[in-house]
Motif scaffolding. Structure first.
Motif: not given
Length: 908
Positions: A257-273
């Motif tokens: 959530e803002p102001p944190n930057p885009v969570n690439e870890r979450y994207t990797l977990c959803q689409n890779w792990a």
């Protein structure tokens, strides 16, 4: 008046500062009475940073925050330590103080979390932020490439039948998270050249943590024993700090959530792990952005290897199905199972004294099972795998070349991190000499100081390899010792009454021996991993590359012997030096050498391969998945003792497992050992590629899951290839041609059948009829020595054994017959022909397939041309601007001089 351009820049900066002030004034008016709108503008600007800190309250900080307490400066790295009550407590505290002071001198910003704020109440955390000036300085030092212009070269994503592969594709924004750019090595003096929209997000997090780690690894912390000590690794080894790691972007189960930057870890977990995405392609660009090129290229290699295994698995499965369908039509097993043929053939005892005679048809089921893997398709599959491994390696070179272009690694000559001296090497060296290349003084370790450790290293590796051989001999002794026991009750009178059993003494002993051998392999491997790492450190390698190469050589040599020695024994030694009844060969003059099943040793080799390969893969996946999960659960359970405190991001990552600098090394080693099982002995087990394929599909997701959820984020590192592993794969590919040729010739029953078919068969209608009887020699029971004859007397006069020897009534009785030499010549001829055919095809394919695809060559040329053009235009415009500014200053100077002259004249 000032220059108009400069005034415009100042006014723009004033407007930006004013908008920031209004934003923070609105926020502060909601939360507190610290309104300072009445203050002068200068006071506002002076207290801007102070107001931000006042507005940020500790109890309102999100547990997902990756910022300092001010909520602005992003955390790039975290160090942790606990109070030490031992004698070295003061020394460690002094080291930390000196180290942190030196970090601040380099420009890094530090913020310390007291142990009272931590969940366990005893751990201090040092949060590190790299400001812009530090980033740009070390980005230039490390030669990091950054974008200068969006690329006009279209992506090479279109492949034939891509519409059919739709379900396998990832969303475009996941597969390609960023646009393609022309890039150049970053330099501070050309900052205007680069596409800097936002300084806080210009450098990706992987580059930021790589820069910080570079500083940490070379920052001094004092002088001890007259030597300068430096580097975070030495502080970790001495337990001055307990851990050092970069932060993950956020939680893996929810977006940030803002102001944190885009969570690439979450994207990797959803689409890779996710295991449900086992059929999907991998987001390689996102992996590279988050974990760095070194980890990214491992997953590219593993994915490419798995794709190529798909084709080998299909062909291997087809060969297995062929063997399954033709099993009942096999003339050899038909004769063995026939009560009138195999049931009438009395075989010689399998051991001395204790073992009885037995009928050949008792091995009926074993002979049918042997045909599954020892049939006409065996030769075809062995040749196919020789071609497959060549195509795999050649296409991998192309894939690697394409990857180098896509990831800006074309001009990459081994990363500075690899070529630069290891901090441990610099700390241990007392001598210095001039580097012939750089002409600078650098640490130097004389050869005389290294030789003792080299000798110790070589002796250790030799000792452990000898220990593996000794353990293999012990397993052989075990098999020989229990063989008589199995044979005594399995091959008793029941066998003489035509009872058929799959569990022959050979198969039963092979199964138990293979399981025991697998357990011994795991035990030896566990201890050797630690010893080899210690020995390699004691050699004091100069660079990280030398360290990894030395460790790779030790580990691979040991594991090669550890995992493959038993397979080499069964394939090329077992049953080859048995002798014959009455003159058997004995091991240590005590145990009779092992014999193969009448159908050959191929079934036992298949059993050995299946148990070791499957057991290793299952054990490895369970260990990789369960071990970190249980440790993390236990660590979190122990840490969460004060639930009212904030369980911050750095504490959450601190409680995860460490991937370690050698984490990737063991992943490569596991894959290469599997590659050996798939290629070296595949002629005996065509289902090996299928087992490897199924394992790798799971392995990719297990590795992704543990990296994303169970491990701290590794420090990003660059690599342009898989390194020394590629040379090892090439060596194993060449060796596999020879091993498979020898397996078909000497381990399978293919060549003897062909010789009988073409030279000794007397039945034109059924050429293979009588082969079993022809392959067995005759022995006169009366010729048994007293110490080998069975204890029970029988009314037989002869028994049969597998060999090509003259009968008892021949003048050269029990000597090898002419057929033996014919078969041996045929075997050697087959080996020579197969090796030459496969090697010729390998060389032709290697010559026909270019290392770098043509389209990649064109793209590289285009990018180099555009980069040079962009740099040229930038420098030209900069030169014109300087000339324009100089001419403007000169004109102003002339006007001032004229005004002075005019004023002087007026005054006069």
């Amino acid at each position: 008046m000032g220059d108009p351009d400069v005034l415009e820049m100042v006014q723009e900066e004033e407007r930006r500062a004013g908008s920031e002030e209004r934003f923070f004034e609105d926020l502060s008016s909601r939360e507190s009475s610290f309104l300072i709108s009445e203050e002068p503008r200068s006071a506002k600007r002076y207290n801007l940073f102070l107001r931000r800190r006042l507005m940020f309250k500790k109890d309102e900080q999100s547990k997902d925050s990756i910022f300092f307490r001010d909520g602005i400066r992003q955390i790039d790295f975290v160090l942790s330590y606990v109070d030490d009550i031992k004698k070295e407590a003061e020394l460690k505290a002094e080291r930390r103080k000196e180290f942190e002071q030196n970090l601040r001198k380099t420009g890094l910003e530090l913020e310390i979390e007291d142990k009272m704020n931590s969940e366990d109440g005893k751990t201090y955390f040092v949060k590190i932020h790299a400001p812009w000036e530090v980033l740009v300085t070390y980005a230039e030092v490390l030669g990091i490439k950054m974008p200068i212009k969006e690329s006009d070269i279209p992506r090479a994503d279109k492949i034939p039948f891509s519409c059919m592969l739709g379900p396998l594709k990832l969303p475009r924004n996941v597969k390609h998270p960023h646009a393609e750019y022309f890039t150049a090595q970053f330099t501070r003096h050309r900052q205007e050249l680069f596409l800097i929209e936002d300084e806080s997000s210009f450098f990706p997090s992987s580059s930021r943590n790589r820069i910080v780690y570079y500083i940490l690894s070379r920052c001094p912390f004092g002088i001890e024993d007259g030597k300068k000590r430096f580097g975070i690794e030495r502080l970790l080894n001495s337990h001055t700090y307990s851990s050092a790691f970069p932060l993950h972007d956020g939680q893996y189960w929810k977006p940030s959530e803002p102001p944190n930057p885009v969570n690439e870890r979450y994207t990797l977990c959803q689409n890779w792990a996710r295991f449900s995405y086992f059929y999907k392609e991998q987001p390689f660009n996102l992996i590279r952005d988050y974990y760095g090129e070194k980890i990214g290229i491992y997953f590219v290699f593993l994915g490419f290897y798995t794709e190529m295994l798909f084709f080998a698995a299909i062909v291997g499965l087809a060969c297995f199905i062929y063997g399954l369908l033709s099993m009942h039509d096999n003339s050899s097993s038909t004769e063995i199972c026939d009560p009138e043929i195999g049931g009438q053939i009395i075989m010689c005892p399998l051991c001395d004294v204790m073992c009885d005679y037995w009928r050949l048809n008792s091995t009926c089921l074993a002979s049918k099972f042997s045909h599954l893997f020892d049939n006409e398709s065996t030769v075809f599959f062995a040749i196919f795998m020789g071609i497959w491994v060549t195509l795999f390696l050649e296409f991998w070179k192309q894939r690697q070349a394409r990857l180098e272009y896509e990831w800006d690694l074309v001009d990459f000559e081994e990363e500075q991190q690899q070529l630069q001296l290891r901090p441990e090497f610099e700390a241990m060296c007392t001598h210095r000499k001039i580097n012939a290349v750089t002409k600078e003084m650098e640490p130097y370790l004389p050869l005389c100081s290294r030789i003792p450790w080299y000798f110790l290293s070589g002796a250790t590796v030799t000792l452990w390899m000898s220990l593996v051989i000794a353990c293999m001999v012990a397993v052989i002794v075990y098999r020989l010792s229990v063989f008589a026991t199995f044979a005594s009750f399995m091959e008793s009178e029941a066998s003489l009454k035509h009872v058929r059993s799959f569990l022959t003494p050979q198969i039963t002993t092979s199964l138990t021996g293979s399981c025991l051998n697998f357990i011994v392999i795991l035990i030896l491997n566990f201890f050797y991993e630690r010893i080899s790492a210690w020995i390699t450190k004691m050699e004091i390698p100069r660079t990280h590359q030398e360290y990894e190469s030395s460790l790779t050589l030790k580990m691979f040599l040991f594991q090669f012997v550890n995992f493959y020695s038993s397979c080499f024994y069964v394939a090329f030694f077992k049953g080859k030096f048995v002798g014959y009844p009455g003159k058997y060969t004995y091991l240590f003059n005590v145990w009779r050498s092992e014999e193969c099943d009448p159908g050959g040793c191929l079934v036992e080799l298949t059993t050995q391969l299946t148990i070791i390969m499957t057991g290793k893969q299952v054990f490895g996946n369970i260990k990789e998945a369960i071990y970190p999960f249980v440790l993390n659960w236990w660590r979190r359970r122990k840490a969460r003792t004060n639930s009212e405190k904030l369980y911050s991001r750095w504490e959450q990552d601190h409680d995860l497992e460490t991937f370690g600098s050698l984490g990737l090394f063991y992943e490569y080693l596991e894959t290469v050992i599997q590659f050996g099982f798939v290629t070296l002995f595949v002629a005996s087990f065509p289902l090996a590629p299928l087992l490897a394929l199924l394992n790798n599909i799971i392995e990719i997701r297990v590795d992704a899951w543990k990296l994303t959820t169970q491990y701290r984020r590794p420090v990003a590192a660059k690599a342009h290839s898989i390194g020394v592993w590629q040379d090892i794969l090439y060596g194993m590919a060449v060796l596999s041609v020879a091993t498979n040729a020898f397996i078909v010739a000497f381990t399978s029953d293919m060549i003897p059948r062909l010789v009988y078919y073409y030279a000794y068969s007397k039945n034109a209608i059924q050429p293979m009829k009588g082969y079993v009887n022809n392959s067995l020699s005759i022995f006169l029971i009366a010729d048994f020595p007293n110490h080998t004859v069975p204890s029970e007397k029988r009314d037989f006069t002869t028994c049969r054994y597998r060999d090509y020897r003259n009968p008892p009534d021949h003048e050269d009785k029990y000597f090898h017959s002419m057929q033996y030499w014919h078969v041996l010549a045929a075997k050697m001829t087959f080996i020579i022909i197969m090796e030459h055919v496969v090697f010729l095809m390998k060389f032709l394919l290697a010559w026909m397939i270019p290392d770098v695809p043509k389209d990649v060559v064109e793209r590289i040329k285009r990018e180099k041309l555009m980069t040079v053009k962009i740099l040229h235009d930038f420098e030209l415009n900069k030169l014109k601007e300087n000339l324009r500014m100089n001419s403007s200053d000169f004109a102003k100077h002339l006007i001032i001089q004229e005004n002075k002259v005019h004023l002087a004249k007026s005054a006069t």
